[in-house]
Every structure is written in C-alpha cells, then in structure tokens.
Design an enzyme around this catalytic site. Structure first.
Site: not given
Lengths: 502, 502
Positions: A328, A219, A383, A359
């Site tokens: 990751d 994931f 941005t 997280k």
C-alpha cells in the site's frame, strides 16, 4: 531562484504539451510571461494567531452543517504558492503537511492552472463530461494512462486500474486478491450454482470466509473492508462492525536503524514468525489468508520503518503460503522517499502482486500483475472508475518531476532534514527522540503527546505547519519542491520553539 | 431551438456568476457569442456498426493494461452535445444511458467548459490545489455548500457531508448509523477501555456485531460495507467475504401500479411483515439492526417500484425499532423522477435520517439529521472528503436546472415516454411488458435477456444508446434536457426494431 526556474519549467512543459493537445492555442504566450514573475515566497509571514478571526468565523458557518472539529484553518489557495500555504487571515506558513501528504509539486499558481486547465485539460471536456470510464472511455484514455501511470509503474506491474480515492483503491485491491484466491481454489472452473446462489445472500461458499492479514499500527483506509485491515487509532474503528482477520505485530525498531542492526533484525524475525503462525492458524480456523497488505513505512501509525530484508522475507512468506502480496503506497508513493515508490528501496527479486496508490498521484488506483486481473468484466467496477481529468493533471506533474529532477532534490533535502533532526534531538534529548526518515518522508518523536501537540501549535503560530501521527510523533511530509533552503527555515523555527520550551 | 435556448441560458448564468467570482473576466463576451451557434444536434447519425474500427483498436490498446470486457465503445466527448453521444468512429447516438445515469444536463459543449472552468472554477485553484477538505477547506467552501447542496436539501436534512463517490457515500452513511446506534446504546457515555481496546483488533464490543437491513435486488455500491447490502447480481458479490446482515424481500409489484392497487398492497404488506420479523430475529441473534437502507426505485436490480405507502410504513417500522432510516438516492436523485429527490414523492411526515447521493450530483455525499452527526471529529473522515471543484460545477448546473425549469421538462417528457412505452407493449405484447416509470426514470421488460440484449444492440446500431438492468429490463436514464422531441426519436427507433423483430 529555484522556484522561479521551476515555474518557468512548468510553462515550457505546458507550452510543449499544449501545442500537441490544442493547436492554435491562445493563452500560452500570456502565461509564459506571467509565470516568470509569479515565483514562490521566500519565508513565512504571520499576521494573527492561527486560526485567525476569519477562519474562526468560517468555522462557525461550516459548523452549522458539518462537524468542524478537525478543521485547522481555512485557506486562500489562490495566494498559496509552492511550499507556502496562505490562510484566509493572510498568514503564510511553510507547509510540510501538504494536505495530508497529497500535494506532489507544491501549491500551484493561478497561471499554471489557467494555462494547463483551460487549454490542455478542458478543451478536452475531461472535467465537465465525466465519463463512466469502465464502459465509455474517452479517445485519449489509453494514451494518457501509458503517458502517466504506466510510465512510472513499479517493477513487475503490467496493469493498472484507476479509482477515485485511496480507500476505494485498497478495497478493490482486496477484492482482486479474493477473486484471484478463489479462482485458484476452484481450479479456474466456473463457480457452482451453490456459490452463485449463496453469494446473493452474503453466505459461504459464494461469499467465502477469506481474510487479509494486516499489521498492528497499519492504516489502509476507512471503508469497511480496508478499515478491517487498519489498526492505527481507535477513533477510526470504534463502533464499526469488522471482520475476524489476522493482525500481525509490525516490528518496533530502534533508531537510527544503522546503530541497532542486530536488535532490529531480531525484532523483525519475531514478527515474521508471528506472520507465519497467523497464516496457519487462520487457515485452520477456516478463514484462509488470501492476501497480506503492508505499507513500506507505517505512516498514520507513527512512521514505523522496517528493513528491506524484512519486506523481502515477508514477500517470500506470502509466496510460500499462496497469499497475494499487496504493498500500500497511498502515502509513501509519489517520490518523497527519494524513489518514486518507497518499496523500490527493497530490491525485491519477486515483485509485489498489487501496489495501490492515491494522494500525490492525484488519482487513486492500483497496479497489479497479470494474474490478479479478474477473469470477467464488471467484477471490479463502479460508475466512474477514477477521473480522467486527474490522469491528465498527473501527466503534467510527472513531466515537471522529470525535467526538474525532483527526486534528486528530495534526496538532497531529505538528508539535510534528517541531519537537522538528529542535531535537534541531540540538543534537546529530554524533548525529542527517534528521528527517522527516507528522503523527506521524515519523523521525530516528542516525549509525550501533550508536548508534541504544544510544539506543533507553537510552530504553526510561527509559520511552520506540520502534521502528527502515531501517539507522539511529528511527521514531515513536504512537497517534492522542498529544498535545502526550506529545510533550514523549518529547523530554525523548531529550534526557536525548543529553546523556549527548555 | 430549445437547446440553443438552453445554451444561451448557460452563458447568462455563467456571466452572472463570473462577475461575482472573477471581476474583470475576459472571456465572457466571446463565450456568449459562441454558444449561440453551438446548439445540439437534431438526430442520430451512424457511420459504422458500434463498436467501430477505431473503438476496436483502442480496446485492443487498453486491453493490454485493463480488463476491457465492459467497454462498449470509445467516445469523442468534444463532439458530444446535449442528448447526443459521439463515438470515436463518428457515430452520433441519442444517449439515454448518460454514463450510467450520472450526467445531469447532457453532454456540455466546449464553450461551456471554457467559460465556466477557466474563469469561475480555476481562477479559484479548486482543481489543481485539491484541499484536504476535512482539515483545510478553502475560503468559499461553506458558501458553495449552501449555494449547491444545501439549497436542494431534502426535507428534514440539516447537514451534509461530501464524499468522492457513491460507494464512499454509502459506506460513510452506514458508519454514521453504527456510531449513532452505539452512542444511544451506551447512553452517550464515553466508550469503555474494553471497547477502545477491542476495536483495535476488530473484536466486539469495540467493533460491535451490528447490522444493516437491506432488500433483495438492492444495489448500494461495491466496497465491502455497501456490498454487504447489495443483492442485485452475483457478478458483484461472488468470492468477496461479507457480513451476516438481514435481507428482506422487496415488493414484486404488478404494473401499471394503478391497475393492481389491491394485489400490490398485499405484496407490500407481506414484505413489511418480513422486515419486522428480521429486525426481531437479528436482535435475538445478537446482531441488532442499526439501520435500514433502501432505494426509492431499485435501479440496478431491475427498476422495481414500491408505493409511497410502503415507504412510509417502512419508515415507521424503523422508528418503532430504533433503527436509522437511510434512503439511497445515488441513482434516483438529481431530478429525473420529476422531483429533485425521488423520495419527495412519498410525502413522509417523519423524514429520513440519512439521504445519500452521487452521480448526477457530480459529487458523492450524504445528508443527515443533526442526531446522525458523530460526536467527535475524525470519526467520519478521509484525505479528500469530496472535491470542491465538483461542488462549484454543481452550483452552475443547479442554476441551469432552475432557470430552465428542467424538472417540468422531465415531467412532460416522462409522461410522453411512459405513454409511448405503454403503446409499444400493447403493440408487441409477446416481446415487451411491465412498462413503468416516474419522470423520465422509466423501464420496460423484454420477454427474456437474450431478446433484451438483441434489441439493445440493434438500437445502438441505429443510434439509440440505452442501458440494461435486472434480468431482462431496459432502463431509460436520459439527462434532464431530454425533451418530447427526443422521446419521439427514441420511440421511432424502438418501433422500427420491434417491427423487424416480429
């Protein structure tokens, strides 16, 4: 006791920082006296079934404007403290899911927020005047990055880029790998006119047919780039167009790992061989693998572990074939495995190229080696590029983690938790199996998904809030302030449910 | 005067809300007295060339860990107020770029932050205990959504989903359109086993070959899904793999629009014809168009306008071919065009299916019609699903916009700005052309990019901070508190530079 100590530490940490950040600050003394009395609860306390009537009414209201099928219950965050989550019906639960593993030091009390936020954070306008960090950073931005993210940088990682969330972090990490790979391919020359022209209309060579190799069960997020590297549940992917990228098998190990060393080594070798085959095959197909992405523990996919040897050999394969190696750590990072970064357990000689996070780090982002920095500005850009108020908050949280030695706490609690899970699966072998974990990042399988879901619902009604993952796994994701005392509370509740389940 | 009035309004707005949110609040009276004296500056004030020595030193520091090629200068946000941005060298500039168009009511003073944040926002723990909104929303979440985002929902939009940033908003809007389209195709039946199986490995039919039709010059974000619909600058897209999706020409109109009605109508008809051709062609190719995405004014691509008639016909084409119609208001939304949503100027009978936003709305997200809501939970999902502290802040900002009638202010200032730009291009026809705008969302072209960049640098050193877009365009993106007084300041500075440039 431990929790009131923690709260006092918070107050001291804040006082010291506030004096630097805001001389003449007014609220400190009031805060310091207040926090001592505001310690954690000592146990769950349930008043209604969950979701209770107030939660159900709020679900109805929210259901008018959003899909609320995933909403478990509504929370009263003002009353939630430390390891205990309080819902709007007054139910107080021991929380080992922590907002999908995203709360570092537990639910923080109002006094913490007031003292920290009112003085340190918001006297600096970091919240209300949100800067476009890529073009107009605030004065304290470099300092705060050094103090927060750089102070915990994994080995070999010299640079960091903040982002808003985990998906954005992985998307931009992928982009960095593609840019790096193509720059290598063209010998660091300027792009051709053809490349510049074709990229504007999504065509090769400007938009090249490169790929990211990922693993079944992985994931990495849900925007379309990371979703193409995600393979944990169909509900994430169904109906969304994707890329033809290679997907390798992730080792299916037997637990406890130390009892199946030989079998597991064979399984890992099989998977690594497949990785190399895929890299060759995709190169031949004209879709070379620019990067390999992997989680240190597949979390959403069912808490699947692999050995340090597996990761180390995978890193070597990446190096051999000229692919970037991206770890990751969105769910594993932040201390719950007992190290700040789970991949520090591997002892790599040749560090990763990219490490992404979000997280529990409060801000998204990724670390990377020098070589992975794009050659030009505006190639990795948006941005906001993160949110400096989150970096300030992270600095405070890191101070607490260090002063309280919370990683040692995690190691202690994690051992107790895993031992307890082993005992439960020995006692209830027809219901539970495959207990596994690192630090408090633990999991156990139920015999099937219906049993798993039933155990979780019963536990919630008894004041224990857990998460699920994979097909039939319960995942434990407590905050770093989870102590042995809480472990026993958790095990007692589970044991009661399992005894009734017999 | 006007600005001190505004600040007083903020205080009143805050007092009223604080009394609801935090009875017995302590700071209000101090705030109320304080704000009166904290009004906006009256003019730019320059001390060094920009970037000054302090900015340069900070760039060097930040350069050790990030690419700083895009950093203009470092800011002192505590000293910045209203329309004036103050840098770390003490230079005070009139800001008409507003953090890439993302600041709604100007730089907010410390007293605003303290009173609002310390009492209203953080007594509610919304910042430090960041919830996973999709599963454990806070008690006041539905109320705050109704009070903020739902109170300004565009016509026809019954539902809203918050997200962290503009790219995430568009990615998830695209996903909603794909899910909606496939559900239609399969007659709302359950997905087949083959679909569930193939989606896990990125293959059709589970990951179908659907497409999104976008326009040349469009900008919809930089994650890989929205990047495939972005076609404004090569630097955004080079080296990143993409999807084979159709790209239609965006009308290249002549300005002022009212002087070229016939020519512009022809150009728009040509583009619309091409849209229909592409939809047919891509369907034949086996990559049907699930949705059409468009900005009301192409911003990053060079401030390209089209007529209400064009958009209305485009909406009809989407309806005719069964494609969803997605209006991307990330840059245009929030009031600067004189309406809260730029597409409200079109007067559509048949509203859009999706309207996405971010930037001045402080939170990302998208509105959608009922039909665009996915059939199941967890299909549109991520850990945070936005940030409730941003929704609370938005509520306060909307109160200010309403009480101060800021949209009327924008209309007034916008007229003055556009008239001034017309005057300048008449006076300096060899340098400037194509002045255009709606509200204060204005732009003007220089004769080439070098001249544009030179004007912008000179302006910055004289205390006027502007943004660029497209190939040779200057874009004006002031906050909603930009008044006629500021327009004249801006025009005077520009005029002085242009006079020297002759």
């Amino acid at each position: 006791m431990a929790s009131s100590l923690l709260t006092r530490q918070l107050a001291i940490s804040l006082q010291q920082n506030l004096c630097l950040a805001a001389p003449g600050c007014r609220y400190v003394s009031r805060t310091a006296t207040k926090t001592v009395s505001e310690f954690e609860y000592d146990a769950p306390s349930m008043k209604t079934a969950v979701p209770g009537p107030k939660s159900q009414e709020l679900m109805r209201q929210l259901g008018e404007i959003q899909n609320v099928g995933a909403v478990h219950f509504f929370c009263n965050y003002e009353e939630s403290r430390g390891n205990y989550l309080v819902d709007v019906d007054g139910n107080r639960m021991l929380d080992v899911y922590t907002q999908i593993s995203s709360i570092p030091i537990g639910e923080v009390t109002v006094s913490f927020s007031k003292s920290f936020l009112c003085e340190s954070l918001f006297s600096q306008s970091a919240f209300v005047n949100r800067p476009a960090l890529g073009i107009l950073p605030p004065e304290n931005f470099p300092d705060k990055l050094f103090e927060s993210l750089l102070s915990i940088a994994p080995s070999g990682m010299s640079r960091v880029q903040t982002m808003a969330c985990g998906s954005c972090s992985n998307e931009n990490a992928f982009k960095s790998m593609f840019i790096w790979y193509r720059n290598k391919e063209r010998g660091y020359a300027s792009p051709s006119e053809q490349e510049v022209g074709t990229c504007m209309i999504n065509q090769s060579p400007g938009c090249p047919d490169l790929s990211i190799l990922s693993f079944m069960g992985a994931f990495h997020g849900r925007t379309m780039g990371c979703l193409a590297a995600t393979h944990s549940k169909a509900i994430h992917k169904l109906d969304i167009p994707s890329f033809d990228w290679p997907i390798a098998p992730f080792p299916k190990l037997q637990y406890p790992l130390e009892e199946f060393v030989r079998e597991n080594a064979q399984e890992e070798a099989r998977c690594l061989e497949e990785v190399e085959d895929l890299i060759v095959k995709w190169r031949q197909k004209g879709r070379p693998v620019a990067g390999i992405v992997i989680e240190p523990i597949q979390a959403e996919g069912g808490d699947n572990h692999a050995s340090p040897d597996f990761f180390s050999k995978l890193r070597n394969i990446a190096r051999k074939h000229g692919c970037a190696f991206h770890v990751d750590e969105v769910q594993t990072g932040g201390g719950t495995t007992g190290k700040f970064w789970a991949h520090e357990n591997w002892g790599l000689d040749d560090p990763a190229d990219v490490v992404s996070f979000s997280k529990k780090l409060l801000t998204g982002g990724y670390y990377h080696r020098d070589e992975l920095q794009p050659d030009k500005p505006y190639r990795i850009f948006n941005t906001w590029m993160g949110d400096p108020s989150k970096n300030l908050f992270l600095s405070e949280v890191l101070n607490v983690i260090r002063r309280e030695n919370l990683l040692e706490e995690v190691t202690r609690s994690g051992k107790a938790l895993l031992q307890g899970l082993y005992a439960l699966q020995t006692q209830y072998p027809h219901i539970l199996s495959r207990a596994r974990g690192q630090g408090t990042f633990c999991a156990i399988d139920a015999c099937n998904d219906a049993t798993r879901d039933s155990i979780m619902l019963k536990a919630r009604n008894k004041g224990l809030f857990m998460g699920s993952c994979g097909e039939k796994t319960i995942r434990f994701r407590p905050a770093l302030v989870f102590k042995e005392y809480h472990v026993h509370q958790l095990l007692n509740i589970l044991n009661n449910i399992l005894a009734e389940h017999k």
